[in-house]
Design a protein around this motif. Structure first.
Motif, PDB file in Angstrom:
ATOM      1  N   ASP A   6       0.869  -1.172   0.000  1.00 15.00           N
ATOM      2  CA  ASP A   6       0.000   0.000   0.000  1.00 15.00           C
ATOM      3  C   ASP A   6       0.910   1.227   0.000  1.00 15.00           C
ATOM      4  O   ASP A   6       1.187   1.812   1.049  1.00 15.00           O
ATOM      5  CB  ASP A   6      -0.876  -0.049   1.265  1.00 15.00           C
ATOM      6  N   ASN A  28      -3.416   5.507  -3.321  1.00 17.09           N
ATOM      7  CA  ASN A  28      -4.580   6.378  -3.123  1.00 17.09           C
ATOM      8  C   ASN A  28      -4.082   7.820  -3.241  1.00 17.09           C
ATOM      9  O   ASN A  28      -2.859   8.044  -3.284  1.00 17.09           O
ATOM     10  CB  ASN A  28      -5.285   6.077  -1.782  1.00 17.09           C
ATOM     11  N   LYS A  83      -9.575   2.361  -9.018  1.00 14.28           N
ATOM     12  CA  LYS A  83     -10.060   2.396  -7.630  1.00 14.28           C
ATOM     13  C   LYS A  83     -11.150   3.463  -7.536  1.00 14.28           C
ATOM     14  O   LYS A  83     -10.950   4.622  -7.932  1.00 14.28           O
ATOM     15  CB  LYS A  83      -8.882   2.726  -6.716  1.00 14.28           C
ATOM     16  N   PHE A 129     -11.317  -1.071   5.247  1.00 21.08           N
ATOM     17  CA  PHE A 129     -10.266  -0.342   5.977  1.00 21.08           C
ATOM     18  C   PHE A 129     -10.278  -0.716   7.461  1.00 21.08           C
ATOM     19  O   PHE A 129     -10.975  -0.089   8.266  1.00 21.08           O
ATOM     20  CB  PHE A 129     -10.500   1.166   5.840  1.00 21.08           C
ATOM     21  N   ARG A 132      -8.848   2.117  10.181  1.00 21.48           N
ATOM     22  CA  ARG A 132      -9.756   3.252  10.435  1.00 21.48           C
ATOM     23  C   ARG A 132     -10.993   2.792  11.215  1.00 21.48           C
ATOM     24  O   ARG A 132     -11.559   3.553  11.997  1.00 21.48           O
ATOM     25  CB  ARG A 132     -10.146   3.925   9.121  1.00 21.48           C
ATOM     26  N   ALA A 163      -7.354  -3.410   3.841  1.00 28.41           N
ATOM     27  CA  ALA A 163      -6.536  -2.200   3.736  1.00 28.41           C
ATOM     28  C   ALA A 163      -6.526  -1.464   5.066  1.00 28.41           C
ATOM     29  O   ALA A 163      -7.161  -1.905   6.028  1.00 28.41           O
ATOM     30  CB  ALA A 163      -7.108  -1.302   2.637  1.00 28.41           C
ATOM     31  N   SER A 164      -5.773  -0.345   5.100  1.00 27.84           N
ATOM     32  CA  SER A 164      -5.610   0.426   6.332  1.00 27.84           C
ATOM     33  C   SER A 164      -5.013  -0.469   7.426  1.00 27.84           C
ATOM     34  O   SER A 164      -5.403  -0.410   8.589  1.00 27.84           O
ATOM     35  CB  SER A 164      -6.959   1.025   6.761  1.00 27.84           C
ATOM     36  N   ARG A 166      -2.347  -1.495  10.016  1.00 28.78           N
ATOM     37  CA  ARG A 166      -1.499  -0.631  10.844  1.00 28.78           C
ATOM     38  C   ARG A 166      -0.364  -1.369  11.542  1.00 28.78           C
ATOM     39  O   ARG A 166       0.573  -0.759  12.026  1.00 28.78           O
ATOM     40  CB  ARG A 166      -2.362   0.063  11.914  1.00 28.78           C
TER      41      ARG A 166
HETATM   42  O1  G3P Z   1      -5.088   2.465   0.678  1.00 23.60           O
HETATM   43  C1  G3P Z   1      -6.042   2.759   1.604  1.00 23.60           C
HETATM   44  C2  G3P Z   1      -5.707   2.476   3.043  1.00 23.60           C
HETATM   45  O2  G3P Z   1      -4.839   1.413   3.170  1.00 23.60           O
HETATM   46  C3  G3P Z   1      -5.327   3.677   3.870  1.00 23.60           C
HETATM   47  O3  G3P Z   1      -4.777   3.365   5.114  1.00 23.60           O
HETATM   48  O4  G3P Z   1      -3.637   4.019   7.201  1.00 23.60           O
HETATM   49  O5  G3P Z   1      -4.600   5.802   5.715  1.00 23.60           O
HETATM   50  O6  G3P Z   1      -6.078   4.321   7.031  1.00 23.60           O
HETATM   51  P1  G3P Z   1      -4.784   4.435   6.334  1.00 23.60           P
END
Ligand code: G3P
Length: 214
Positions: A6, A28, A83, A129, A132, A163-164, A166
């Motif tokens: 990512d 993104n 996307k 995500f 988040r 995704a997202s 951490r």
């Molecule tokens: O690509 C989208 C996603 O992975 C964003 O992650 O850490 O900004 O919530 P984050």
């Protein structure tokens, strides 16, 4: 489970590619804004490094605008995935593009309900995500597990991108959930192959090797 990075950082993408573990890349607008290159030039360079799917996001608000952007994006390279945000206009876009054989990734999904709609609209990929969701006081991985079960129940072919992400435990939980893809920031990816016992072990072996005669 497929591993995507990512990121839009070429150096990080090359590193993972050289290890032979890179199945794809997601970008993104935020990730693109961190690099000092034009959007199209950068995406073209990423697609030249990576054989697998590379997600590039549209920023239009209406289906008409998004479809137009998508038509430009797919000309950049064969492995481009468009996307699209999880909105009513985004679903119209996903439906229109998928009927023309263009691969799509419906993003910014935060619930099983949204994931059902993305799959029914014909999305190739659906991005949920987890980080988040955790930030908002939900258990992100619970949503992933619900979506996996629903997609299994109805044999949806849409692939789940977690995704997202951490931290490394999100990656382990993604693999346990049966989701298709973990898209991982490079900082988390590095933590996957580092272990203090591995580093200690190498040091011990090298110290003992120095004692070997001849
Ligand atoms: O690509 C989208 C996603 O992975 C964003 O992650 O850490 O900004 O919530 P984050």
């Amino acid at each position: 489970m497929k591993i995507f990075l990512d990121t839009a950082n070429l150096k990080d993408i090359k590193q993972a590619q050289d290890m032979g573990i890179l199945d794809g890349v997601t970008t993104n607008p935020t990730l693109i804004s961190k690099e000092q290159k034009s959007f199209k030039e950068l995406v073209k360079e990423i697609c030249a490094i990576v054989k697998g799917p590379v997600s590039a996001e549209v920023v239009g608000k209406t289906a008409g605008e998004m479809v137009k952007e998508a038509e430009g994006l797919v000309k950049i390279a064969k492995n481009i995935v468009v996307k699209i945000p999880m909105t009513a206009e985004g679903l119209k876009t996903a439906n229109s593009l998928s009927s023309r054989g263009i691969k799509t990734n419906v993003t910014l999904c935060f619930s099983a309900l949204q994931a059902i709609l993305a799959a029914k609209a014909g999305a190739t990929y659906m991005s949920v995500f987890v980080g988040r969701l955790d930030d908002a006081g939900h258990v992100g991985m619970d949503v992933v597990r619900q979506i996996k079960q629903i997609y299994l129940n109805y044999k949806f072919s849409t692939e789940i991108i977690v995704a997202s992400i951490r931290h490394p435990l999100h990656v382990v939980e993604t693999a346990l959930s049966g989701a298709d893809i973990a898209t991982i920031p490079y900082a988390v990816f590095e933590k996957m192959f580092k272990h203090p016992l591995t580093e200690d072990g190498i040091e011990i072996f090298l110290k003992d090797w120095a004692k070997v005669k001849g």
